[in-house]
Write an enzyme that holds these catalytic residues in place. Structure first.
Site, mmCIF file in Angstrom:
data_model
loop_
_atom_site.group_PDB
_atom_site.id
_atom_site.type_symbol
_atom_site.label_atom_id
_atom_site.label_comp_id
_atom_site.label_asym_id
_atom_site.label_seq_id
_atom_site.Cartn_x
_atom_site.Cartn_y
_atom_site.Cartn_z
ATOM 1 N N CYS A 1 0.817 -1.223 0.000
ATOM 2 C CA CYS A 1 0.000 0.000 0.000
ATOM 3 C C CYS A 1 0.842 1.261 0.000
ATOM 4 C CB CYS A 1 -0.955 -0.006 1.189
ATOM 5 S SG CYS A 1 -2.098 -1.380 1.105
ATOM 6 N N HIS B 1 -9.838 2.922 -0.972
ATOM 7 C CA HIS B 1 -8.399 2.676 -0.942
ATOM 8 C C HIS B 1 -7.995 1.669 -2.015
ATOM 9 C CE1 HIS B 1 -4.425 1.692 0.333
ATOM 10 N NE2 HIS B 1 -4.737 0.652 1.071
ATOM 11 N N CYS C 1 0.776 3.137 6.031
ATOM 12 C CA CYS C 1 1.132 1.796 6.496
ATOM 13 C C CYS C 1 0.921 0.820 5.350
ATOM 14 C CB CYS C 1 0.269 1.401 7.689
ATOM 15 S SG CYS C 1 -1.494 1.411 7.303
#
Lengths: 448, 311
Positions: free
Chosen positions: A104, A397, A434
């Protein structure tokens, strides 16, 4: 071996580091999995985001120094995803490109890598980006079927081919869909975060409040036209599909917990305070001061510094998504800054509790002393400065696209603040993302 | 089998060393093992097993690991496919020799049905894929247990210079087989154990229904309770059960490179993992090395616990 005088002299003759600037950004609206982009591939979406950027900044036919992008869920046919997207875009076909992957953190790492090349004088212009599709995720065949097919393709006779294929059993035909479980622990990201949430005692109410703020702030930004020059509609999607304008604390409180159900502590993580699976792509235009001036583009922000981190979650030392809690203190120490020096703090909302456990760690005297080696707590983030235009809980996301979304959004905000207060002290933003594998990537941006 | 050689005094005691030309095939040994079940039915009816362990040690020299089988083993248990043999793979390599000891005429209980209750491996250094190993196996420590009879199967692996690289001790329990000439239960460390309290997990394993068959394929251990739910029912389990050494090897793999080249790896097996199964796992540093536990996520009851500590 110490460098010789000649080597030292050779190093000294290179151009001194200079500023790398964020000049703009463009993304497509993020869509919920199975939604408007269900039939679009990663390459389709990345090309669409690139073309939007090209149109916005008049880069048709232009050779850009380098384009770097990536996807987390990537099909093997996309071995050259970014270059293929460039070739499909209206950029000059002489624009080089490379793929990058850091779970990510992919999107933010493309910004950091290209900014460093610009700082070193290797590039004058660059486009960073990322894309992900959970709707068009690659589906692989089972290991046994793959091995049999490869063996058959290497076979030199029909008999050997048949013998290889005869090893295939009906159960081998079941497709292998990509797993979001951590390979070394077998736990999903949500189950990992549930352990961290319990460890830090983060309440359901605090998570729901953060989720609500994310939706409210993203809605306000859309309504104010903030994204008008950052987003290009695609496939009928004009706003982020995950945005819930009508959500409320009551609605969020009514959702049933989905993670941490097997723990001793009450489960607090729901679909409402966790990020949904999303499709989308984002790009960021970067350049040197001279390139910006030559192209009559107003710089928004400078990429000042970055720090990556990682934690040992495999042996339970730290939570899977807690690497930024360690990387940010190192990054700020190197730059002589504290959390109070940042007008904006962007912490990627993988889960509401990811943000809250990170903040709790920074506010903990014990964590500061024992884990960060400080005299006390690292510091506190003013909630008014945190994710001011909403973040992943509301926007969604699409893994590798998130870094580009955050950098473009906060850079525009930095520039806006600069214009409102010309000639004042530096206005800075902290970005923290993160990632799977216990990774984290953090960066400092400063209004240009 | 070829000529016996005199004992060498490295843990062998007075045992006769019988050198075998190659590691025996497990299939044939299992047939012998099943024959052992038939004789033991008689033994059980009489309530006693034979009173002593065979005084033999089997040895095979020049044993080399097969690269394809090593890779399959490493992939299955979660090890990196390096040229170093995982400690659990040496166990697998030598397992047929241990089975040969257990199927030697006069061994006090049958192989099939014996329960693997504990395992201790001391790795002195990593064994490598390309080096010939000398493997030896014998039995020791026959003693009464509250539930039956217990014995240890010892396996050693030495390199071409005769240096010991690996020592494994597997403790097996034959439930319901009692030794007439050794009355009364011996010390049972299992009974002194503090009750298991499920810790915070660090992971969860997904073991598919055919996990027993997959591990059987890489280990050669085709004990029917692992590969067939029907056979498992015959031994009182509702479904097929995972190999204990499969689960212990996964725990060792989760410790990872941090264990270094020399370590002691222990496992105490409690309840077997029924297949398919998704037990909770904790693998974490403790005072000296690593401790691990695998337990039923729902009931909180332990499957196995153990440690991986530097030598």
């Amino acid at each position: 071996m110490p460098p010789t005088a000649r080597q030292a002299a050779a190093r000294a003759t290179g151009p001194a580091p200079r500023r790398a600037l964020v000049l703009g950004g463009n993304r497509i609206p993020f869509a919920r999995a199975g939604g408007a982009y269900a039939r679009s591939s990663n390459q389709d979406m990345l090309t669409a985001a690139l073309d939007g950027l090209v149109a916005r900044y008049g880069l048709q036919g232009e050779t850009i120094g380098e384009v770097a992008a990536g996807a987390v869920l990537k099909h093997s046919r996309d071995f050259n995803l970014t270059r293929e997207s460039v070739l499909g875009s209206s950029l000059a076909p002489t624009t080089p490109a490379f793929d990058l992957q850091q779970a990510c953190a992919t999107g933010l790492e493309t910004v950091v890598s290209l900014a460093n090349k610009i700082r070193l004088g290797q590039l004058e212009s660059a486009i960073a980006g990322g894309v992900d599709s959970t709707s068009d995720a690659p589906v692989a065949v089972s290991d046994r079927l793959r091995r049999a097919l490869l063996e058959a393709s290497r076979a030199r006779s029909a008999g050997a081919r048949l013998a290889a294929l005869a090893k295939v059993r009906p159960r081998d035909l079941a497709p292998a869909t990509p797993r979001t479980d951590e390979p070394r622990t077998g736990l999903s990201m949500g189950e990992h975060q549930a352990l961290t949430t319990a460890q830090w005692g983060i309440s359901r109410e605090a998570q729901d409040e953060l989720a609500l703020a994310s939706h409210q702030r993203l809605a306000a930004a859309w309504d104010a036209g903030f994204f008008d020059d950052l987003v290009t509609p695609y496939r009928g999607q004009t706003q982020d599909g995950n945005l819930r304008r009508d959500t409320s604390l009551e609605k969020l409180a009514a959702l049933r917990p989905t993670f941490g159900l097997a723990l001793d502590t009450p489960a607090t993580m729901t679909a409402g305070n966790s990020t949904p699976l999303t499709d989308g792509a984002a790009t960021v235009l970067l350049g040197s001061e001279s390139w910006a001036a030559a192209h009559d583009v107003t710089p928004l922000a400078a990429v000042v510094d970055a720090e990556a981190g990682a934690v040992d979650f495999v042996h339970g030392v730290d939570g899977l998504l807690m690497a930024p809690a360690f990387a940010v203190p190192r990054l700020l120490a190197r730059n002589g800054l504290t959390l109070d020096d940042f007008a904006y703090v962007e912490i990627h909302e993988a889960f509401a509790s990811t943000v809250l456990t990170t903040l709790a760690a920074w506010e903990s005297e014990q964590f500061g002393r024992e884990r960060l080696g400080l005299d006390g707590a690292f510091g506190k983030v003013d909630p008014a400065r945190l994710n001011v235009h909403g973040s992943s809980l509301a926007a969604g996301h699409p893994f590798a696209a998130t870094g580009g979304r955050i950098v473009a959004t906060v850079s525009k905000e930095l520039h806006r603040a600069r214009v409102a207060a010309p000639g004042g002290p530096p206005i800075r933003a902290l970005v923290s993302v993160c990632a799977a594998g216990g990774l984290g990537l953090t960066a400092i941006l400063e209004a240009a | 089998m070829t000529a016996a050689v005199p004992p060498t005094g490295d843990g062998l005691g007075d045992r006769r060393v019988v050198t075998l030309p190659a590691v025996p095939a497990l299939g044939g040994l299992y047939v012998k093992g099943l024959a052992g079940v038939a004789t033991s039915v008689v033994g059980r009816r009489l309530g006693r097993g034979s009173g002593a362990l065979p005084d033999v040690a089997y040895e095979v020299a020049g044993v080399r690991a097969d690269a394809a089988r090593l890779t399959a083993y490493q992939h299955l248990v979660g090890e990196s496919a390096s040229d170093a043999l995982p400690a659990g793979f040496v166990h697998v390599l030598a397992f047929p020799l241990a089975v040969a000891v257990m199927t030697t005429p006069g061994f006090p209980f049958p192989l099939v049905g014996a329960v693997h209750v504990a395992n201790r491996v001391e790795q002195h250094r990593e064994a490598r894929l390309d080096e010939p190993l000398t493997l030896r196996a014998w039995s020791q420590g026959l003693r009464s247990h509250r539930a039956g009879t217990q014995a240890e199967l010892v396996v050693t692996a030495s390199d071409a210079d005769g240096e010991r690289v690996w020592t494994g001790v597997s403790t097996y329990l034959a439930k319901g087989v009692h030794l007439t000439d050794r009355p009364g239960p011996a010390d049972d460390p299992a009974e002194e154990r503090t009750p298991f309290v499920a810790p915070v997990p660090t992971g969860r394993w997904q073991l598919p229904a055919d996990e027993g068959r997959l591990y059987a394929a890489v280990s050669g251990d085709r004990n029917p309770i692992h590969v067939s739910s029907l056979a498992a029912k015959g031994f009182g389990f509702p479904r097929a059960i995972a190999h204990g050494m499969d689960t212990a090897a996964r725990a060792l793999a989760a410790v990872g490179a941090a264990h270094g080249p020399a370590f002691v790896w222990t496992a105490e097996f409690a309840r077997p993992v029924l297949l398919p199964g998704s037990p909770a796992v904790r693998v974490a540093r403790d005072v000296d090395g690593f401790a691990y536990a695998v337990w039923d996520a729902r009931s909180g009851k332990p499957h196995l616990t153990g440690t991986v500590r530097p030598v």
